[in-house]
Design a protein around this motif. Structure first.
Motif, PDB file in Angstrom:
ATOM      1  N   ARG A 168     -22.838 -72.533 -54.997  1.00 51.84           N
ATOM      2  CA  ARG A 168     -24.075 -71.907 -54.501  1.00 51.84           C
ATOM      3  C   ARG A 168     -25.072 -72.933 -53.965  1.00 51.84           C
ATOM      4  O   ARG A 168     -26.034 -72.563 -53.298  1.00 51.84           O
ATOM      5  CB  ARG A 168     -24.742 -71.117 -55.630  1.00 51.84           C
ATOM      6  N   VAL A 185     -33.475 -72.157 -53.427  1.00 47.80           N
ATOM      7  CA  VAL A 185     -32.047 -71.895 -53.609  1.00 47.80           C
ATOM      8  C   VAL A 185     -31.779 -70.988 -54.798  1.00 47.80           C
ATOM      9  O   VAL A 185     -30.968 -70.056 -54.733  1.00 47.80           O
ATOM     10  CB  VAL A 185     -31.291 -73.237 -53.774  1.00 47.80           C
ATOM     11  N   LYS A 219     -33.386 -68.646 -56.053  1.00 51.43           N
ATOM     12  CA  LYS A 219     -33.798 -67.248 -55.901  1.00 51.43           C
ATOM     13  C   LYS A 219     -32.874 -66.454 -54.980  1.00 51.43           C
ATOM     14  O   LYS A 219     -33.030 -65.251 -54.842  1.00 51.43           O
ATOM     15  CB  LYS A 219     -35.243 -67.204 -55.373  1.00 51.43           C
ATOM     16  N   GLU A 220     -31.963 -67.149 -54.311  1.00 51.62           N
ATOM     17  CA  GLU A 220     -31.029 -66.477 -53.411  1.00 51.62           C
ATOM     18  C   GLU A 220     -29.729 -66.157 -54.163  1.00 51.62           C
ATOM     19  O   GLU A 220     -29.172 -67.019 -54.850  1.00 51.62           O
ATOM     20  CB  GLU A 220     -30.719 -67.368 -52.206  1.00 51.62           C
ATOM     21  N   GLY A 257     -27.847 -71.453 -51.526  1.00 52.19           N
ATOM     22  CA  GLY A 257     -28.450 -71.963 -50.305  1.00 52.19           C
ATOM     23  C   GLY A 257     -28.213 -73.456 -50.141  1.00 52.19           C
ATOM     24  O   GLY A 257     -27.329 -74.037 -50.762  1.00 52.19           O
ATOM     25  N   THR A 283     -33.194 -73.549 -48.203  1.00 52.67           N
ATOM     26  CA  THR A 283     -33.202 -72.084 -48.163  1.00 52.67           C
ATOM     27  C   THR A 283     -34.376 -71.585 -48.987  1.00 52.67           C
ATOM     28  O   THR A 283     -34.647 -72.076 -50.083  1.00 52.67           O
ATOM     29  CB  THR A 283     -31.901 -71.536 -48.750  1.00 52.67           C
ATOM     30  N   GLY A 284     -35.101 -70.583 -48.459  1.00 53.76           N
ATOM     31  CA  GLY A 284     -36.204 -70.034 -49.233  1.00 53.76           C
ATOM     32  C   GLY A 284     -37.273 -69.417 -48.367  1.00 53.76           C
ATOM     33  O   GLY A 284     -37.221 -69.456 -47.139  1.00 53.76           O
ATOM     34  N   THR A 285     -38.244 -68.832 -49.048  1.00 52.54           N
ATOM     35  CA  THR A 285     -39.396 -68.213 -48.394  1.00 52.54           C
ATOM     36  C   THR A 285     -40.650 -68.873 -48.947  1.00 52.54           C
ATOM     37  O   THR A 285     -40.819 -68.957 -50.166  1.00 52.54           O
ATOM     38  CB  THR A 285     -39.435 -66.701 -48.650  1.00 52.54           C
ATOM     39  N   GLY A 290     -36.066 -67.631 -43.653  1.00 45.23           N
ATOM     40  CA  GLY A 290     -35.195 -68.077 -44.723  1.00 45.23           C
ATOM     41  C   GLY A 290     -35.046 -69.581 -44.833  1.00 45.23           C
ATOM     42  O   GLY A 290     -34.225 -70.064 -45.617  1.00 45.23           O
TER      43      GLY A 290
END
Length: 360
Positions: free
Chosen positions: A231, A264, A266-267, A271, A296-298, A335
């Motif tokens: 992941r 990462v 939270k995905e 990510g 990766t993320g917001t 993203g």
């Protein structure tokens, strides 16, 4: 020459020149009078003595520490008192030595005192102003030293911060490998010890080579990959010219940790985390280190959580480099979050690079 010697030199030379100049003028006009010469010598000694008493008073009572509205009346009263003493001592001798009927009335006394007021005012203002300015300067220096001490303490605290959650997660991951993959567990323990050692050393050093930071990030990502497995995807791309650039210790580790924790993790599908570092020129013609961390993320999720690494990075860069360093974080694309760091060049970087070149 010490301040004490300068003071006595100015006292003796200043009063001697002043009084003897007046004596020479009298000598040219009236002829040489031995009594007037003795009076001039006495005035030199008296002037030095009285003004030195004022010096002792202003030092003992710390007048220069007073605000101006309190200092000014004290200075004025001192001038009048010293001038009055000089006049009371000199006026009777002037009446005897100088044959002039006009010297025996009140106006002559006031004129004599006015002359001494000007002399004392010039001396006292010069002395007081010098010490007042010096005291103000010393106070500013003390304030700067105190501020520097506070900033250094803040920087030391920030350098020593390490997220405890990472420690627990890393230990749990290593524990799970003890029976499954002992060799990988040993490697994980080594990587964790490297991170801990760098964290402890961070408290003693303001900056470290970028290559040391990259090694810490490598160890950190390796431990996190044990936990996240497939992941978590990572990439580190560093310009060889930047390897000896001086950066705040543990800064990159906290930013990468922040990227994984708030991005990462939270995905559902995991990510990526990318770290790019290269040297580029600025508009002022100086080189600076440009570090990019993508993940990766917001960004909204990260802002809501407070962003451990973000506040830490902002404070540390400001403490070390001031306005010459820059840090910002933005939503580069949907993203994808981008952390952008600019670090100015320091003399240590140039020195180490030249040293490395000489060795090679």
């Amino acid at each position: 020459m010490s301040k004490q010697r300068i003071y006595w030199f100015c006292q003796i030379v200043g009063w001697t020149l002043l009084i003897l100049t007046e004596f020479v003028i009298y000598w040219i006009d009236e002829g040489f009078e031995v009594n007037m010469f003795y009076l001039s010598i006495a005035n030199i000694v008296l002037g030095i003595s009285l003004t030195n008493v004022y010096r002792i008073m202003i030092q003992r009572w710390n007048w220069v520490r007073l605000p101006f509205y309190k200092l000014a009346p004290r200075v004025l009263v001192s001038v009048l008192v010293l001038a009055l003493i000089m006049t009371l001592i000199n006026f009777p001798f002037d009446q005897e030595l100088i044959v002039n009927p006009q010297l025996h009335d009140l106006s002559a006394f006031m004129a004599n005192m006015a002359s001494w007021v000007k002399t004392m005012l010039a001396w006292i203002l010069s002395y007081t102003a010098y010490h007042y300015v010096e005291r103000t300067r010393d106070a500013e220096i003390e304030k700067i030293l105190l501020k520097t001490s506070i900033r250094e303490t803040e920087a030391r605290v920030l350098r020593s911060q390490l997220n405890p959650h990472f420690m627990f997660n890393a230990l749990n991951s290593i524990r799970a490998l003890v029976y499954e993959n002992p060799q990988k567990a040993q490697q994980g323990i080594t990587q964790l010890s490297n991170i801990l050692r760098n964290s402890l050393l961070a408290d003693r050093r303001k900056t470290v080579d970028l290559r040391e930071e990259i090694k810490t990030v490598d160890d950190y990502l390796a431990l996190e990959k044990v936990r996240y497995e497939d992941r978590l995807r990572s990439l580190i791309d560093v310009d060889p010219r930047a390897m000896y650039w001086q950066v705040p210790p543990m800064m990159l580790q906290t930013l990468v940790e922040n990227a994984i924790k708030h991005g990462v993790s939270k995905e559902v599908g995991g990510g990526f985390v990318e770290l790019h570092a290269h040297v580029e020129p600025t508009a002022q013609g100086r080189d600076e280190l440009h570090i990019l961390i993508r993940n990766t993320g917001t960004l909204g999720d990260r802002e809501a959580s407070g962003g451990f690494g973000l506040k830490n990075t902002l404070q540390r860069l400001d403490l070390l480099y001031g306005p010459d360093a820059h840090f910002q974080i933005a939503q580069e694309a949907q993203g994808v979050v981008l952390a952008d760091v600019h670090i100015p060049q320091q003399s240590d970087t140039v020195f180490k690079r030249e040293t490395l070149h000489d060795v090679q």
